[in-house]
Design a protein around this motif. Structure first.
Motif, PDB file in Angstrom:
ATOM      1  N   ARG A 152       0.797  -1.213   0.000  1.00 18.45           N
ATOM      2  CA  ARG A 152       0.000   0.000   0.000  1.00 18.45           C
ATOM      3  C   ARG A 152       0.838   1.276   0.000  1.00 18.45           C
ATOM      4  NH1 ARG A 152      -5.408  -1.058   2.070  1.00 18.45           N
ATOM      5  NH2 ARG A 152      -5.326   0.748   3.431  1.00 18.45           N
ATOM      6  N   PRO A 153       1.716   1.398  -0.972  1.00 11.37           N
ATOM      7  CA  PRO A 153       2.577   2.586  -0.984  1.00 11.37           C
ATOM      8  C   PRO A 153       1.810   3.893  -1.185  1.00 11.37           C
ATOM      9  CG  PRO A 153       2.943   1.224  -2.933  1.00 11.37           C
ATOM     10  CD  PRO A 153       2.105   0.422  -2.000  1.00 11.37           C
ATOM     11  N   TYR A 154       0.701   3.862  -1.915  1.00 13.97           N
ATOM     12  CA  TYR A 154      -0.035   5.127  -2.090  1.00 13.97           C
ATOM     13  C   TYR A 154      -0.683   5.559  -0.776  1.00 13.97           C
ATOM     14  CZ  TYR A 154       0.646   4.654  -7.140  1.00 13.97           C
ATOM     15  OH  TYR A 154       1.205   4.538  -8.390  1.00 13.97           O
ATOM     16  N   HIS A 155      -1.101   4.592   0.024  1.00 14.29           N
ATOM     17  CA  HIS A 155      -1.605   4.964   1.341  1.00 14.29           C
ATOM     18  C   HIS A 155      -0.498   5.589   2.185  1.00 14.29           C
ATOM     19  CE1 HIS A 155      -4.819   2.237   0.062  1.00 14.29           C
ATOM     20  NE2 HIS A 155      -5.582   2.771   0.990  1.00 14.29           N
ATOM     21  N   GLN A 156       0.674   4.984   2.115  1.00 16.26           N
ATOM     22  CA  GLN A 156       1.808   5.557   2.846  1.00 16.26           C
ATOM     23  C   GLN A 156       2.117   6.977   2.339  1.00 16.26           C
ATOM     24  OE1 GLN A 156       5.374   2.998   3.386  1.00 16.26           O
ATOM     25  NE2 GLN A 156       4.229   1.338   2.425  1.00 16.26           N
ATOM     26  N   ALA A 157       2.078   7.134   1.032  1.00 18.58           N
ATOM     27  CA  ALA A 157       2.399   8.436   0.447  1.00 18.58           C
ATOM     28  C   ALA A 157       1.368   9.485   0.864  1.00 18.58           C
ATOM     29  CB  ALA A 157       2.460   8.321  -1.084  1.00 18.58           C
ATOM     30  N   HIS A 158       0.100   9.082   0.873  1.00 16.04           N
ATOM     31  CA  HIS A 158      -0.949  10.015   1.271  1.00 16.04           C
ATOM     32  C   HIS A 158      -0.782  10.419   2.731  1.00 16.04           C
ATOM     33  CE1 HIS A 158      -5.116  11.363   2.193  1.00 16.04           C
ATOM     34  NE2 HIS A 158      -5.021  11.849   0.973  1.00 16.04           N
ATOM     35  N   ALA A 159      -0.471   9.447   3.560  1.00 21.91           N
ATOM     36  CA  ALA A 159      -0.310   9.730   4.992  1.00 21.91           C
ATOM     37  C   ALA A 159       0.870  10.683   5.229  1.00 21.91           C
ATOM     38  CB  ALA A 159      -0.105   8.433   5.767  1.00 21.91           C
ATOM     39  N   ARG A 160       1.917  10.549   4.428  1.00 21.86           N
ATOM     40  CA  ARG A 160       3.091  11.412   4.607  1.00 21.86           C
ATOM     41  C   ARG A 160       2.880  12.783   3.991  1.00 21.86           C
ATOM     42  NH1 ARG A 160       5.805  14.539   5.987  1.00 21.86           N
ATOM     43  NH2 ARG A 160       8.073  14.716   6.139  1.00 21.86           N
ATOM     44  N   GLY A 161       1.889  12.904   3.121  1.00 17.98           N
ATOM     45  CA  GLY A 161       1.625  14.212   2.537  1.00 17.98           C
ATOM     46  C   GLY A 161       2.625  14.630   1.480  1.00 17.98           C
ATOM     47  N   VAL A 162       3.132  13.674   0.699  1.00 16.22           N
ATOM     48  CA  VAL A 162       4.083  14.033  -0.357  1.00 16.22           C
ATOM     49  C   VAL A 162       3.368  14.770  -1.490  1.00 16.22           C
ATOM     50  CG1 VAL A 162       5.680  12.154   0.127  1.00 16.22           C
ATOM     51  CG2 VAL A 162       3.807  11.792  -1.502  1.00 16.22           C
ATOM     52  N   LYS A 163       4.125  15.513  -2.270  1.00 19.19           N
ATOM     53  CA  LYS A 163       3.569  16.328  -3.346  1.00 19.19           C
ATOM     54  C   LYS A 163       3.812  15.716  -4.728  1.00 19.19           C
ATOM     55  CE  LYS A 163       2.111  19.446  -0.429  1.00 19.19           C
ATOM     56  NZ  LYS A 163       0.652  19.465  -0.093  1.00 19.19           N
ATOM     57  N   LEU A 164       4.509  14.601  -4.767  1.00 18.90           N
ATOM     58  CA  LEU A 164       4.714  13.846  -5.997  1.00 18.90           C
ATOM     59  C   LEU A 164       4.600  12.364  -5.636  1.00 18.90           C
ATOM     60  CD1 LEU A 164       8.078  15.568  -7.073  1.00 18.90           C
ATOM     61  CD2 LEU A 164       5.943  15.865  -8.304  1.00 18.90           C
ATOM     62  N   VAL A 165       4.002  11.561  -6.480  1.00 16.50           N
ATOM     63  CA  VAL A 165       4.073  10.119  -6.299  1.00 16.50           C
ATOM     64  C   VAL A 165       4.846   9.533  -7.471  1.00 16.50           C
ATOM     65  CG1 VAL A 165       1.993   9.878  -4.893  1.00 16.50           C
ATOM     66  CG2 VAL A 165       1.811   9.753  -7.394  1.00 16.50           C
ATOM     67  N   GLY A 166       5.393   8.340  -7.263  1.00 17.36           N
ATOM     68  CA  GLY A 166       6.286   7.801  -8.269  1.00 17.36           C
ATOM     69  C   GLY A 166       6.113   6.332  -8.518  1.00 17.36           C
ATOM     70  N   ALA A 167       6.923   5.848  -9.437  1.00 19.81           N
ATOM     71  CA  ALA A 167       6.964   4.430  -9.768  1.00 19.81           C
ATOM     72  C   ALA A 167       8.400   4.056 -10.053  1.00 19.81           C
ATOM     73  CB  ALA A 167       6.094   4.138 -10.986  1.00 19.81           C
ATOM     74  N   THR A 168       8.736   2.806  -9.740  1.00 20.82           N
ATOM     75  CA  THR A 168      10.107   2.336  -9.870  1.00 20.82           C
ATOM     76  C   THR A 168      10.117   0.986 -10.559  1.00 20.82           C
ATOM     77  OG1 THR A 168      10.693   3.457  -7.797  1.00 20.82           O
ATOM     78  CG2 THR A 168      12.213   1.752  -8.593  1.00 20.82           C
ATOM     79  N   CYS A 169      10.859   0.893 -11.653  1.00 22.08           N
ATOM     80  CA  CYS A 169      11.052  -0.375 -12.348  1.00 22.08           C
ATOM     81  C   CYS A 169      12.415  -0.915 -11.936  1.00 22.08           C
ATOM     82  CB  CYS A 169      10.982  -0.141 -13.853  1.00 22.08           C
ATOM     83  SG  CYS A 169      11.267  -1.616 -14.825  1.00 22.08           S
ATOM     84  N   HIS A 170      12.432  -2.128 -11.386  1.00 21.65           N
ATOM     85  CA  HIS A 170      13.696  -2.645 -10.850  1.00 21.65           C
ATOM     86  C   HIS A 170      13.788  -4.147 -11.024  1.00 21.65           C
ATOM     87  CE1 HIS A 170      11.925  -4.432  -7.147  1.00 21.65           C
ATOM     88  NE2 HIS A 170      10.995  -3.521  -7.359  1.00 21.65           N
TER      89      HIS A 170
END
Lengths: 295, 295, 295, 295
Positions: B215-233
């Motif tokens: 649930r990274p988007y939930h984590q991101a929302h909780a932290r209040g970040v202004k950009l969300v991302g994606a990582t190919c690895h």
């Protein structure tokens, strides 16, 4: 540096928060309409998680038939009727915005801010720059801004306490709207974080929450990320964990050394800090828990 | 789906790594020049931390007077003379690139890849799609691609072991150049990470190293970040910690709910995965420790 | 300002172009290997439209057993053997890069460059700043850089001719590697474009080829674009039509007035110009017709 | 495909424009408050050039004690009292949004939209896809969507007139909220532009106003730009000159051929079109002259 704008440019900026319910917009808008207020900008937001309502309204000062103190007194009644005793503010763009900047040795953010102030782009009353090194004194003074050197002795806890006390005194005499940590490399003690809560703005040289703390570009290089970032946030007692105002990133690749990342990152740091500071000074940033609403 | 290109488009792609020293470029280039090799693309990089040299050279197949096996045999001698027994490869773009895709329920990455394959943009031999849910079967089969449903029973460790064994068998029969985890929501066991090392490519829906795991988007929302991302690895045994191939971000603001972040993030996830996969299949990605060189 | 770097940091930068054919890389690499040259960076490109080959090679100066003049003399033979009499250069990073900056009233690009020079990020010998207004004189002199005021009288063609003659004399006495038009609002006459060909670098405040000429932000606002941009390019006789070195954009929306666009655009202008100038001074930019190769 | 949402998710979306003056917000907000309307989203904008006021308000349907027709009837009175007879709309998210898509041979935008519809991300009633080639028929039908093939005979003006007549009939029978030109390569005649004004949405494969018309990537390559873009705009009689809804760009470099630009550009085209279409269908886009307000 900053002067009262011509009457037609002067604005009152109302920011307000309360538990969401029907009729809030009507209540505030009717209050403004009754006194003849000409709204030039208005924004609303409801946080669905907490049911909190936020608004920011910008009114032409010359459309209001009384002064800002009277507006505040009357708006207090509106706010109270909506269940908000203190979660509101009426700012007057005719009042200069006082700013103090804290720096260490890295000058790119300071240079950038000084240039914006000199050109009038950033319309603030820059009261002082305070550095724990002397190196940025000349450029500051060349702009006619006072520079104070407050050394922070490494490995001397008592000396650091004294230095922070002096720093605090130098800052607080200006009662600034913003204390800008423009790559200031000292960690503020909890009492300063508390004293300057909601006013101390830091630029961290990573895309938080990645790479908290020291040497974030080294951390980023070691992890092999393909973008590096910068985060402008309010300072709180927990390091690099305060409410985020603005973030940005720039692309790097395998050819970039740590030094290249540092260099590329600077361009993001300075514009991200400048944007965050501008929004703060324009009363666009409303803090809610650990998050921000940026209108 | 994939056919041998006309001779003039066929390329041999040499990737090579060895300890840096003088004369490497000359040695390789002279070898190629002596056999008449026409280089159409060449890239070099030296990692300053480790002193490791990397190169990727693309040669017109019709400029080489013998076949790829002979080229490999001869290049082995060059590599050996430069101190590299095994850190090299000669790929032939005339050989179709076999790919297997793993999915769960979220279809945006699969749809995107299917569209790229159907249009010929992504010139691969897509052998199979394997899902731990049936929901993406129809669209897969509509493209003429076999779909296998391998359920992963929750709360049944033995069942999961069996499911992974079946998954492995279904994948390994194709000996794929890439195993694409296109929002496959199961964590690969260490033995599969090892078996598919350097070939298993994941898309994680955050800007790593922020928001590892669920649930990274939930984590991101909780932290209040202004950009969300994606990582190919590349997938390794440590969750979301493998070498990063590509990352991208998209702006969000206070008005975005978690659902909005999920939606916006999808557009970044699918293009980031597609870029990373393309580079992998074009032999552009050289892994060095936990970082990548992307030529 | 600029000093000879320690021997181990000093580099010779070879740039070279010729008609593509087999064996070029081998010829150059072998030449370097024979004299012991340690290549630390190498890039290649072939333009498929014109069949032209380009390369840039960076060699450790301390790996070459003779001086740069001897290297040039020997490399001339290599170049000639590959059919290139003059399309090559051997630069020495030990030679300071002389720069002259031209400005009008807008200071953001100048401030930015002065800050980069002061911090050492941009390692150049900044010889002079020349303005057609006096307004940026103080900040220039505060950095210890000579400032020349050359007024361009509006509506006085003869006066303009004289002003350009004076400008040219002030610039040419420094034989600069770069003449930077940092929001210099005068259009260079053709003879100056010719005299400074490949050295005069302009920042145009739009995403070219959109909005050529005057008041590009007004044009952008009228067209209702959703991004505004900046373009760093070489100056040629045709206005805003020279080879593009670098471009960038920033998002705007319906709430942005022309003044907001101007303000947001400045942040893109200054970083785009700084990147383009750096690449030019590092001999990364090879011009080919009206396009650039940026290694 | 699209169903009436549960009552609590159903919204009424009011969009409104009128000459700016004091009291507008109060008038609308009071009207909504009096009928118990719960505003969940509100946005305002005043165009300073033209003195025009815009707003978009989203109200919970279940907070209004009567149906949408009654709301429209009552709001008409509010609008009239503010000087706006027709520049307003009340949309009901419970009414499915009918969409028709026009395509040629390039499938990336269609694939992308089909995937968004299939996943439910784009909650529309996709009535038909119409192609001037047959090639995208299979994928359309695989999604259960009717596909119509309407050939446009080259060099046959009368045949083209007939084809446009048939196209119009096929579109108009659905009375669609949006006619999406998803890389439809025919230029709509003026009468169709008029008939579908404010509903026909095109994706142009350049950063307009650069590279209007045919083969924009070829134009971009010839000019040597460092970013390529895509523009989603309303179709008007003047080619590629309609009001811009959304734009985006992606970086290219000297190594990119026209074919590479085409490939990279596709990723921008499809997400830019999808964003623009979503905003249009959510009644977020208000057209004003040749510009848009996007709330």
């Amino acid at each position: 540096m900053s002067t009262t704008p011509p009457n037609s440019d002067r604005r009152y900026v109302i920011t307000f928060g309360c538990p969401d319910r029907t009729g809030i917009v009507a209540r505030i808008a009717s209050f403004l309409a009754e006194v003849g207020g000409w709204i030039v900008e208005a924004a609303y937001h409801t946080d669905l998680d907490t049911g909190w309502f936020f608004t920011r309204q910008v009114v032409r000062a010359d459309s209001i038939p009384f002064d800002v103190e009277e507006l505040r007194a009357r708006f207090a009644g509106v706010a109270r009727s909506l269940g908000s005793e203190s979660d509101w503010q009426v700012a007057d763009t005719g009042e200069p915005r006082r700013v103090v900047i804290l720096v260490s040795r890295e000058g790119h953010c300071l240079y950038d801010l000084l240039g914006r102030v000199a050109s009038g782009e950033l319309d603030v009353d820059l009261r002082a720059v305070i550095g724990n090194h002397e190196s940025l004194g000349d450029i500051t003074r060349a702009h006619g801004i006072p520079f104070h050197h407050v050394p922070f002795p490494a490995g001397d806890p008592a000396g650091k306490v004294a230095a922070f006390a002096r720093l605090r005194a130098l800052v607080d005499e200006h009662d600034p709207h913003a204390v800008v940590l423009a790559r200031f490399m000292q960690i503020l003690p909890p009492e300063l974080c508390a004293a300057w809560a909601g006013r101390a703005i830091n630029i961290h040289h990573s895309f938080l929450p990645s790479f908290v703390g020291a040497r974030p570009y080294h951390q980023a290089h070691a992890r092999g990320v393909k973008l590096v970032g910068a985060t402008c946030h309010y300072v709180t007692a927990e390091l690099d964990a305060g409410p985020i105002i603005e973030q940005d990133v720039i692309r790097v690749d395998h050819g970039d050394t740590v030094a290249d990342m540092v260099r590329k990152g600077r361009d993001i740091e300075k514009v991200t800090l400048a944007r965050g500071l501008r929004w703060h000074l324009e009363n666009r940033v409303l803090v809610h828990g650990n998050r921000t609403v940026v209108f």
